[in-house]
Design a protein around this motif. Structure first.
Motif, PDB file in Angstrom:
ATOM      1  N   ASP A  41       0.842  -1.197   0.000  1.00 12.66           N
ATOM      2  CA  ASP A  41       0.000   0.000   0.000  1.00 12.66           C
ATOM      3  C   ASP A  41       0.876   1.246   0.000  1.00 12.66           C
ATOM      4  O   ASP A  41       0.824   2.059   0.911  1.00 12.66           O
ATOM      5  N   ASN A  43       2.430   4.726  -2.150  1.00 15.98           N
ATOM      6  CA  ASN A  43       1.825   5.804  -2.922  1.00 15.98           C
ATOM      7  C   ASN A  43       2.355   5.869  -4.344  1.00 15.98           C
ATOM      8  O   ASN A  43       2.494   6.941  -4.905  1.00 15.98           O
ATOM      9  N   LEU A  45       2.240   5.534  -8.418  1.00 16.02           N
ATOM     10  CA  LEU A  45       1.209   5.954  -9.358  1.00 16.02           C
ATOM     11  C   LEU A  45       0.278   4.797  -9.712  1.00 16.02           C
ATOM     12  O   LEU A  45      -0.945   4.970  -9.762  1.00 16.02           O
ATOM     13  N   ARG A  48      -2.205   4.120  -6.892  1.00 12.39           N
ATOM     14  CA  ARG A  48      -3.241   5.151  -6.795  1.00 12.39           C
ATOM     15  C   ARG A  48      -4.268   4.987  -7.912  1.00 12.39           C
ATOM     16  O   ARG A  48      -5.472   5.164  -7.691  1.00 12.39           O
ATOM     17  N   ASP A  51      -6.418   1.980  -6.960  1.00 14.89           N
ATOM     18  CA  ASP A  51      -7.361   2.318  -5.886  1.00 14.89           C
ATOM     19  C   ASP A  51      -8.506   3.184  -6.391  1.00 14.89           C
ATOM     20  O   ASP A  51      -9.652   2.981  -6.007  1.00 14.89           O
ATOM     21  N   SER A  52      -8.203   4.127  -7.277  1.00 11.53           N
ATOM     22  CA  SER A  52      -9.272   4.994  -7.776  1.00 11.53           C
ATOM     23  C   SER A  52     -10.252   4.216  -8.654  1.00 11.53           C
ATOM     24  O   SER A  52     -11.453   4.481  -8.626  1.00 11.53           O
TER      25      SER A  52
END
Length: 76
Positions: A41, A43, A45, A48, A51-52
């Protein structure tokens, strides 16, 4: 006998469909056995973006084939 381009194209499509079906069979087996990868988990790219996509409503409504979210993402 020399293969025509029509037969070669059909063979290419059959190979592609065979690989996709094989991957789906593996995902069904892994999901049923409870095997899922441990994802970091961080950060980055890619995490992210993942996750989005996985938190959006259209994704959870349309791609709800497996119990594990990562397998639904792989299917997408």
């Amino acid at each position: 006998m020399k293969k025509t381009s029509k037969h070669k194209a059909l063979g290419d499509w059959l190979n592609t469909v065979g690989v996709l079906i094989g991957i789906q069979i593996l995902l069904v087996i892994f999901d049923g056995a409870g095997w899922s990868p441990n994802l970091r988990d961080d950060n980055s790219l890619l995490m992210r973006i993942r996750d989005s996509i996985m938190e959006s409503a259209w994704f959870t409504d349309i791609f709800n084939f497996y119990t594990s979210d990562i397998y639904n993402f792989i299917t997408l």
